[in-house]
Design a protein around this motif. Structure first.
Motif, PDB file in Angstrom:
ATOM      1  N   LYS A   1       4.847   2.593  -6.934  1.00 29.78           N
ATOM      2  CA  LYS A   1       5.826   3.562  -6.414  1.00 29.78           C
ATOM      3  C   LYS A   1       6.817   2.885  -5.474  1.00 29.78           C
ATOM      4  O   LYS A   1       6.426   2.072  -4.629  1.00 29.78           O
ATOM      5  CB  LYS A   1       5.114   4.700  -5.686  1.00 29.78           C
ATOM      6  CG  LYS A   1       4.369   4.258  -4.449  1.00 29.78           C
ATOM      7  CD  LYS A   1       3.688   5.429  -3.748  1.00 29.78           C
ATOM      8  CE  LYS A   1       2.862   4.924  -2.588  1.00 29.78           C
ATOM      9  NZ  LYS A   1       1.694   5.745  -2.293  1.00 29.78           N
TER      10      LYS A   1
ATOM     11  N   ASN B   1       3.745   7.741  -7.853  1.00 28.90           N
ATOM     12  CA  ASN B   1       3.566   8.993  -7.114  1.00 28.90           C
ATOM     13  C   ASN B   1       4.538  10.091  -7.493  1.00 28.90           C
ATOM     14  O   ASN B   1       4.223  11.265  -7.383  1.00 28.90           O
ATOM     15  CB  ASN B   1       3.754   8.771  -5.616  1.00 28.90           C
ATOM     16  CG  ASN B   1       2.519   8.218  -4.980  1.00 28.90           C
ATOM     17  OD1 ASN B   1       2.052   7.152  -5.402  1.00 28.90           O
ATOM     18  ND2 ASN B   1       1.974   8.926  -4.014  1.00 28.90           N
TER      19      ASN B   1
ATOM     20  N   SER C   1      -7.984   2.377  -1.902  1.00 33.81           N
ATOM     21  CA  SER C   1      -6.660   1.764  -1.982  1.00 33.81           C
ATOM     22  C   SER C   1      -6.702   0.444  -1.219  1.00 33.81           C
ATOM     23  O   SER C   1      -7.788  -0.072  -0.936  1.00 33.81           O
ATOM     24  CB  SER C   1      -5.581   2.723  -1.475  1.00 33.81           C
ATOM     25  OG  SER C   1      -5.879   3.165  -0.180  1.00 33.81           O
ATOM     26  N   THR C   2      -5.549  -0.124  -0.918  1.00 36.69           N
ATOM     27  CA  THR C   2      -5.522  -1.492  -0.401  1.00 36.69           C
ATOM     28  C   THR C   2      -6.534  -1.723   0.725  1.00 36.69           C
ATOM     29  O   THR C   2      -7.251  -2.724   0.717  1.00 36.69           O
ATOM     30  CB  THR C   2      -4.100  -1.850   0.098  1.00 36.69           C
ATOM     31  OG1 THR C   2      -3.210  -1.803  -1.027  1.00 36.69           O
ATOM     32  CG2 THR C   2      -4.059  -3.239   0.707  1.00 36.69           C
TER      33      THR C   2
ATOM     34  N   ILE D   1      -0.214   9.649  -9.736  1.00 35.15           N
ATOM     35  CA  ILE D   1      -1.249   9.742  -8.700  1.00 35.15           C
ATOM     36  C   ILE D   1      -0.841  10.614  -7.516  1.00 35.15           C
ATOM     37  O   ILE D   1      -1.611  10.784  -6.582  1.00 35.15           O
ATOM     38  CB  ILE D   1      -1.671   8.352  -8.191  1.00 35.15           C
ATOM     39  CG1 ILE D   1      -0.511   7.655  -7.460  1.00 35.15           C
ATOM     40  CG2 ILE D   1      -2.173   7.478  -9.330  1.00 35.15           C
ATOM     41  CD1 ILE D   1      -0.932   6.369  -6.751  1.00 35.15           C
TER      42      ILE D   1
ATOM     43  N   ARG E   1      -6.839   2.255  -6.577  1.00 30.95           N
ATOM     44  CA  ARG E   1      -5.374   2.384  -6.623  1.00 30.95           C
ATOM     45  C   ARG E   1      -4.776   1.500  -5.526  1.00 30.95           C
ATOM     46  O   ARG E   1      -4.761   1.889  -4.362  1.00 30.95           O
ATOM     47  CB  ARG E   1      -4.981   3.859  -6.410  1.00 30.95           C
ATOM     48  CG  ARG E   1      -5.741   4.858  -7.294  1.00 30.95           C
ATOM     49  CD  ARG E   1      -5.327   6.289  -6.975  1.00 30.95           C
ATOM     50  NE  ARG E   1      -5.464   6.588  -5.568  1.00 30.95           N
ATOM     51  CZ  ARG E   1      -6.505   7.187  -4.998  1.00 30.95           C
ATOM     52  NH1 ARG E   1      -7.517   7.605  -5.739  1.00 30.95           N
ATOM     53  NH2 ARG E   1      -6.533   7.394  -3.702  1.00 30.95           N
ATOM     54  N   VAL E   2      -4.300   0.329  -5.919  1.00 29.61           N
ATOM     55  CA  VAL E   2      -3.873  -0.659  -4.925  1.00 29.61           C
ATOM     56  C   VAL E   2      -2.369  -0.897  -5.024  1.00 29.61           C
ATOM     57  O   VAL E   2      -1.865  -1.316  -6.072  1.00 29.61           O
ATOM     58  CB  VAL E   2      -4.653  -1.982  -5.115  1.00 29.61           C
ATOM     59  CG1 VAL E   2      -4.169  -3.022  -4.112  1.00 29.61           C
ATOM     60  CG2 VAL E   2      -6.156  -1.745  -4.939  1.00 29.61           C
ATOM     61  N   GLY E   3      -1.648  -0.589  -3.946  1.00 31.14           N
ATOM     62  CA  GLY E   3      -0.201  -0.756  -3.937  1.00 31.14           C
ATOM     63  C   GLY E   3       0.238  -1.945  -3.123  1.00 31.14           C
ATOM     64  O   GLY E   3       0.578  -3.015  -3.656  1.00 31.14           O
ATOM     65  N   SER E   4       0.259  -1.797  -1.796  1.00 36.12           N
ATOM     66  CA  SER E   4       0.810  -2.853  -0.945  1.00 36.12           C
ATOM     67  C   SER E   4       0.064  -4.176  -1.098  1.00 36.12           C
ATOM     68  O   SER E   4       0.658  -5.245  -0.935  1.00 36.12           O
ATOM     69  CB  SER E   4       0.845  -2.387   0.520  1.00 36.12           C
ATOM     70  OG  SER E   4      -0.369  -1.789   0.889  1.00 36.12           O
TER      71      SER E   4
ATOM     72  N   MET F   1     -10.949  12.671  -7.483  1.00 30.93           N
ATOM     73  CA  MET F   1     -10.125  11.728  -6.737  1.00 30.93           C
ATOM     74  C   MET F   1     -10.067  12.155  -5.273  1.00 30.93           C
ATOM     75  O   MET F   1     -10.128  13.353  -4.971  1.00 30.93           O
ATOM     76  CB  MET F   1      -8.722  11.722  -7.348  1.00 30.93           C
ATOM     77  CG  MET F   1      -7.716  10.833  -6.655  1.00 30.93           C
ATOM     78  SD  MET F   1      -6.822  11.644  -5.280  1.00 30.93           S
ATOM     79  CE  MET F   1      -5.219  10.875  -5.439  1.00 30.93           C
TER      80      MET F   1
ATOM     81  N   VAL G   1      -0.299   0.158  -7.916  1.00 30.54           N
ATOM     82  CA  VAL G   1       0.538   1.300  -7.498  1.00 30.54           C
ATOM     83  C   VAL G   1       1.949   0.804  -7.191  1.00 30.54           C
ATOM     84  O   VAL G   1       2.199   0.147  -6.186  1.00 30.54           O
ATOM     85  CB  VAL G   1      -0.078   2.027  -6.290  1.00 30.54           C
ATOM     86  CG1 VAL G   1       0.835   3.150  -5.815  1.00 30.54           C
ATOM     87  CG2 VAL G   1      -1.447   2.590  -6.655  1.00 30.54           C
TER      88      VAL G   1
ATOM     89  N   ARG H   1       6.100  -1.285   0.869  1.00 25.96           N
ATOM     90  CA  ARG H   1       7.051  -0.512   0.082  1.00 25.96           C
ATOM     91  C   ARG H   1       8.412  -0.482   0.767  1.00 25.96           C
ATOM     92  O   ARG H   1       8.480  -0.327   1.982  1.00 25.96           O
ATOM     93  CB  ARG H   1       6.538   0.917  -0.099  1.00 25.96           C
ATOM     94  CG  ARG H   1       5.464   1.011  -1.181  1.00 25.96           C
ATOM     95  CD  ARG H   1       4.967   2.417  -1.358  1.00 25.96           C
ATOM     96  NE  ARG H   1       3.959   2.780  -0.361  1.00 25.96           N
ATOM     97  CZ  ARG H   1       2.685   2.413  -0.408  1.00 25.96           C
ATOM     98  NH1 ARG H   1       2.253   1.658  -1.398  1.00 25.96           N
ATOM     99  NH2 ARG H   1       1.825   2.790   0.517  1.00 25.96           N
TER     100      ARG H   1
ATOM    101  N   LEU I   1      -8.284  10.852  -1.209  1.00 24.29           N
ATOM    102  CA  LEU I   1      -7.514   9.967  -0.344  1.00 24.29           C
ATOM    103  C   LEU I   1      -8.028  10.261   1.073  1.00 24.29           C
ATOM    104  O   LEU I   1      -7.609  11.237   1.675  1.00 24.29           O
ATOM    105  CB  LEU I   1      -6.038  10.327  -0.486  1.00 24.29           C
ATOM    106  CG  LEU I   1      -4.964   9.386   0.034  1.00 24.29           C
ATOM    107  CD1 LEU I   1      -5.045   8.032  -0.629  1.00 24.29           C
ATOM    108  CD2 LEU I   1      -3.586   9.988  -0.202  1.00 24.29           C
TER     109      LEU I   1
HETATM  110  C1  LIG Z   1       0.517   4.957  -2.288  1.00 20.09           C
HETATM  111  C2  LIG Z   1      -0.813   5.387  -2.759  1.00 20.09           C
HETATM  112  C3  LIG Z   1      -1.838   4.454  -2.975  1.00 20.09           C
HETATM  113  C4  LIG Z   1      -1.684   2.977  -2.678  1.00 20.09           C
HETATM  114  O1  LIG Z   1      -1.701   2.752  -1.308  1.00 20.09           O
HETATM  115  P1  LIG Z   1      -1.725   1.251  -0.723  1.00 20.09           P
HETATM  116  O2  LIG Z   1      -2.181   1.439   0.664  1.00 20.09           O
HETATM  117  O3  LIG Z   1      -0.346   0.733  -0.840  1.00 20.09           O
HETATM  118  O4  LIG Z   1      -2.693   0.488  -1.538  1.00 20.09           O
HETATM  119  C5  LIG Z   1      -3.036   4.925  -3.479  1.00 20.09           C
HETATM  120  N1  LIG Z   1      -3.237   6.227  -3.752  1.00 20.09           N
HETATM  121  C6  LIG Z   1      -2.284   7.159  -3.544  1.00 20.09           C
HETATM  122  C7  LIG Z   1      -2.560   8.578  -3.852  1.00 20.09           C
HETATM  123  C8  LIG Z   1      -1.045   6.762  -3.029  1.00 20.09           C
HETATM  124  O5  LIG Z   1      -0.113   7.684  -2.818  1.00 20.09           O
END
Ligand SMILES: *Cc1c(COP(=O)(O)O)cnc(C)c1O
Length: 223
Positions: free
Chosen positions: A36, A57, A195-196, A80, A211-214, A160, A34, A220, A162
């Motif tokens: 963004k 995003n 996610s993370t 996403i 979905r892994v961002g940080s 999906m 991820v 970010r 969150l």
């Molecule tokens: C930002 C985001 C993520 C990633 O989140 P992290 O905590 O950085 O892994 C996953 N899914 C969605 C929908 C997001 O907006």
């Protein structure tokens, strides 16, 4: 140099270990990086070590990055985040898949705007009953699926969610489990969840897309 390459390898290893614990083949889980709010250069770094699936995003940011990085032609962009109707065209044009479909009008607009093959979509569910979050109510799922199914250019492939923010990854488990049950009941195979902080729990509960961002790109900017 940043740590994107090593971070990515570490997350891939944790995905593989979670699959092993859950008796699942490692290729049954797709990892979205991820990206963004992170730069195009961060994406290039992940690409350079072989990564191809990226999550964004914001529709305009996705559009801009797809343009900026168009020479990396085999990148798969996953949209996403919540999407406004007037920006659906960017997702219809540039996305490989859309993970936050939450209403009929949006499905209709995406279908109208999509050229080429149907856009694979995940219906986002609001499982925590949080009024601030998007996502459809579980009781509406079957009706929404029925209304979307005739649309020619949108194909619902999975669900999906969150989960509500919680300090402990275990708190997400009940939501992941519910999502999986809803998918099974409705004949859907894909689960975009984790996610993370909770992707390993998600894999144990059947996630097919994390979905892994940080965990890959670091904090970010501005977050
Ligand atoms: C930002 C985001 C993520 C990633 O989140 P992290 O905590 O950085 O892994 C996953 N899914 C969605 C929908 C997001 O907006």
């Amino acid at each position: 140099m940043s740590d994107v390459g090593p971070n990515l390898r570490a997350v891939q290893q944790r995905v593989a270990l979670a699959c092993q614990r859950a008796n699942r083949p490692p290729e049954s889980v797709r990892l979205l990086a991820v990206s963004k709010l992170h730069s195009a250069d961060s994406i290039r770094e992940a690409y350079a070590v072989g990564h191809r699936d990226f999550g964004e995003n914001y529709a305009q940011e996705l559009r801009d990055k797809a343009t900026q990085l168009r020479e990396l032609a085999d990148i798969r962009w996953h949209a996403i985040g919540p999407l406004q109707l007037n920006k659906a065209k960017y997702v219809a044009k540039s996305a490989y898949a859309f993970h936050a479909l939450d209403r009929i009008e949006l499905a209709e607009e995406l279908s109208r705007r999509r050229l080429g093959p149907p856009l694979p979509c995940y219906l986002e569910l609001n499982l925590g009953g949080e009024s601030t979050k998007s996502g459809i109510e579980p009781s509406q799922l079957t009706a929404v699926l029925d209304q979307i199914s005739p649309l020619p250019k949108v194909k619902v492939v999975g669900l999906m969610c969150l989960p509500p923010l919680a300090p402990d990854a275990e708190a997400s488990r009940q939501f992941f489990r519910t999502l999986r049950e809803l998918a099974l009941q409705n004949g859907l195979n894909e689960l975009s969840m984790g996610s993370t902080h909770d992707f390993e729990v998600a894999i144990e509960e059947g996630s097919t897309v994390v979905r892994v961002g940080s965990g890959i790109f670091g904090e970010r900017p501005g977050a």
